[in-house]
Design an enzyme around this catalytic site. Sequence first.
Site, PDB file in Angstrom:
ATOM      1  N   ASN A  94       0.659  -1.249  -0.181  1.00  0.00           N
ATOM      2  CA  ASN A  94      -0.105  -0.021  -0.072  1.00  0.00           C
ATOM      3  C   ASN A  94       0.861   1.298  -0.228  1.00  0.00           C
ATOM      4  OD1 ASN A  94      -2.369   1.809   0.941  1.00  0.00           O
ATOM      5  ND2 ASN A  94      -1.002   1.908   2.470  1.00  0.00           N
ATOM      6  N   TYR A 160       3.537   9.890 -11.107  1.00  0.00           N
ATOM      7  CA  TYR A 160       2.533   8.820 -10.150  1.00  0.00           C
ATOM      8  C   TYR A 160       1.948   8.327 -11.241  1.00  0.00           C
ATOM      9  CZ  TYR A 160      -0.872   8.309  -6.651  1.00  0.00           C
ATOM     10  OH  TYR A 160      -1.767   7.299  -5.842  1.00  0.00           O
ATOM     11  N   LYS A 164       1.556   3.972 -11.237  1.00  0.00           N
ATOM     12  CA  LYS A 164       0.384   3.169 -10.858  1.00  0.00           C
ATOM     13  C   LYS A 164      -0.094   2.286 -12.209  1.00  0.00           C
ATOM     14  CE  LYS A 164      -0.119   4.610  -6.386  1.00  0.00           C
ATOM     15  NZ  LYS A 164       0.010   3.728  -5.456  1.00  0.00           N
ATOM     16  N   ILE A 193      -9.403   9.795  -2.025  1.00  0.00           N
ATOM     17  CA  ILE A 193      -9.909   9.352  -0.801  1.00  0.00           C
ATOM     18  C   ILE A 193      -9.526  10.317   0.229  1.00  0.00           C
ATOM     19  CG2 ILE A 193      -9.866   7.610   0.897  1.00  0.00           C
ATOM     20  CD1 ILE A 193     -10.781   6.633  -1.900  1.00  0.00           C
ATOM     21  N   THR A 195      -7.535  11.280   3.127  1.00  0.00           N
ATOM     22  CA  THR A 195      -6.611  10.764   3.913  1.00  0.00           C
ATOM     23  C   THR A 195      -5.968  11.992   4.532  1.00  0.00           C
ATOM     24  OG1 THR A 195      -5.046  10.466   2.083  1.00  0.00           O
ATOM     25  CG2 THR A 195      -6.427   8.690   2.653  1.00  0.00           C
TER      26      THR A 195
HETATM   27  N1  LIG Z   1      -5.795   8.786  -0.805  1.00  0.00           N
HETATM   28  C1  LIG Z   1      -5.978   9.039  -2.014  1.00  0.00           C
HETATM   29  O1  LIG Z   1      -6.774   9.635  -2.441  1.00  0.00           O
HETATM   30  C2  LIG Z   1      -5.424   7.761  -2.915  1.00  0.00           C
HETATM   31  C3  LIG Z   1      -6.066   7.452  -4.096  1.00  0.00           C
HETATM   32  C4  LIG Z   1      -5.423   6.477  -5.012  1.00  0.00           C
HETATM   33  C5  LIG Z   1      -4.520   5.650  -4.439  1.00  0.00           C
HETATM   34  N2  LIG Z   1      -3.849   6.045  -3.395  1.00  0.00           N
HETATM   35  C6  LIG Z   1      -2.747   5.103  -2.886  1.00  0.00           C
HETATM   36  O2  LIG Z   1      -2.991   4.474  -1.489  1.00  0.00           O
HETATM   37  C7  LIG Z   1      -1.800   4.431  -1.005  1.00  0.00           C
HETATM   38  C8  LIG Z   1      -1.904   5.091   0.357  1.00  0.00           C
HETATM   39  O3  LIG Z   1      -2.123   6.504   0.348  1.00  0.00           O
HETATM   40  P1  LIG Z   1      -2.610   7.431   1.453  1.00  0.00           P
HETATM   41  O4  LIG Z   1      -3.508   8.199   0.893  1.00  0.00           O
HETATM   42  O5  LIG Z   1      -3.025   6.450   2.554  1.00  0.00           O
HETATM   43  O6  LIG Z   1      -1.216   7.899   2.083  1.00  0.00           O
HETATM   44  P2  LIG Z   1      -0.959   8.507   3.225  1.00  0.00           P
HETATM   45  O7  LIG Z   1       0.290   9.541   2.946  1.00  0.00           O
HETATM   46  O8  LIG Z   1      -1.983   9.133   4.171  1.00  0.00           O
HETATM   47  O9  LIG Z   1      -0.101   7.570   3.992  1.00  0.00           O
HETATM   48  C9  LIG Z   1       0.971   6.779   3.336  1.00  0.00           C
HETATM   49  C10 LIG Z   1       1.802   6.003   4.676  1.00  0.00           C
HETATM   50  O10 LIG Z   1       2.780   5.409   3.818  1.00  0.00           O
HETATM   51  C11 LIG Z   1       4.065   5.599   4.753  1.00  0.00           C
HETATM   52  N3  LIG Z   1       5.172   5.800   3.899  1.00  0.00           N
HETATM   53  C12 LIG Z   1       5.502   6.838   2.918  1.00  0.00           C
HETATM   54  N4  LIG Z   1       6.776   6.427   2.161  1.00  0.00           N
HETATM   55  C13 LIG Z   1       6.977   5.001   2.575  1.00  0.00           C
HETATM   56  C14 LIG Z   1       8.136   4.049   2.469  1.00  0.00           C
HETATM   57  N5  LIG Z   1       9.158   4.430   1.457  1.00  0.00           N
HETATM   58  N6  LIG Z   1       7.982   2.951   3.177  1.00  0.00           N
HETATM   59  C15 LIG Z   1       7.330   2.742   3.995  1.00  0.00           C
HETATM   60  N7  LIG Z   1       6.122   3.482   4.124  1.00  0.00           N
HETATM   61  C16 LIG Z   1       6.130   4.634   3.679  1.00  0.00           C
HETATM   62  C17 LIG Z   1       3.787   6.967   5.273  1.00  0.00           C
HETATM   63  O11 LIG Z   1       4.691   7.139   6.517  1.00  0.00           O
HETATM   64  C18 LIG Z   1       2.215   6.769   5.597  1.00  0.00           C
HETATM   65  O12 LIG Z   1       1.858   6.330   6.789  1.00  0.00           O
HETATM   66  C19 LIG Z   1      -0.803   5.026  -1.609  1.00  0.00           C
HETATM   67  O13 LIG Z   1      -0.108   3.951  -2.656  1.00  0.00           O
HETATM   68  C20 LIG Z   1      -1.423   5.786  -2.855  1.00  0.00           C
HETATM   69  O14 LIG Z   1      -0.662   6.223  -3.842  1.00  0.00           O
HETATM   70  C21 LIG Z   1      -4.251   6.946  -2.447  1.00  0.00           C
END
Ligand SMILES: NC(=O)c1ccc[n+]([C@@H]2O[C@H](COP(=O)([O-])OP(=O)(O)OC[C@H]3O[C@@H](n4cnc5c(N)ncnc54)[C@H](O)[C@@H]3O)[C@@H](O)[C@H]2O)c1
Length: 253
Positions: A94, A160, A164, A193, A195
Amino acid sequence: MTTTTAFLDGQVALVTGGGAGLGRSIALHYARAGAQVMVADLDDAAGAETVRLITEAGGTARFRHTDVSKDADARALVAGTLEAYGKLDIACNNAGVAPPATKLAEIDDALWRRIQSINLDGVFYGMRAQIPALIENGGGVIVNIASILGQVGFPGMAPYVATKHAVVGLTKQVAVDYAEQGVRAIAIGPAFIKTGMEDNLDPDSRAELESAHPVGRMGEPEEVGSVVAMVSAPNWTFVNGGYLPIDGGYLAR
Ligand SMILES: NC(=O)c1ccc[n+]([C@@H]2O[C@H](COP(=O)([O-])OP(=O)(O)OC[C@H]3O[C@@H](n4cnc5c(N)ncnc54)[C@H](O)[C@@H]3O)[C@@H](O)[C@H]2O)c1
């Protein structure tokens, strides 16, 4: 815990980026469904907080400091999970980061490499370490958190979008290479989402983003975590290599 169906009872799951956002919700839903969870994150305090939330609710979780962009960390995470729980059934890759919006011709090497190293190298290193453990287990599932931007572009998001799309491709490749050994993989495509990343949006940008989703709003982490837990269930045996949008209809337009 507040669950009626423990459909992951007896399962062992790891979640990268489990300290915040979607990863925390996924970890909580895994635990609620009965799995023993290994939370991995770069941020120790955030990861420890996820573990606290799970154990406080009666679940089982441990934390392991992990930088997914490092091969040694990916291997140590799997080894640590086997040491803690004796096996691996579910691996959710994730962890990921988004770049500041930058048009393709203005992206410098450092920005390009940073996003590739976490979002793409991280998933590759993760799966390379996880697959032998899943085979040794007699099978299991990998859930890769891609994005709607694994299917379409978005202004200023070239690094990005490239990572993806690649994660969606790598997910197919696991099905092709490892289905016979009982390893399945699924790519998840969340739309926008809530977050915390969106906290700084001005009202006009927020309204524009919300209206890009036919449902008229962004998603909640809960709406991703609950679905990811379900698709990780061991009885989803014939679902392999696919891409599942969780997007309020974003890609349907
Ligand atoms: N939030 C959105 O809108 C959204 C939409 C589509 C996809 N995503 C994907 O979902 C995933 C999670 O996103 P999110 O929004 O929860 O992000 P977030 O920033 O809220 O949380 C990400 C977490 O990953 C950790 N992290 C960052 N770099 C890291 C690394 N090198 N090694 C280990 N941990 C690491 C951070 O410390 C954090 O706890 C990502 O892959 C993101 O691309 C998010």
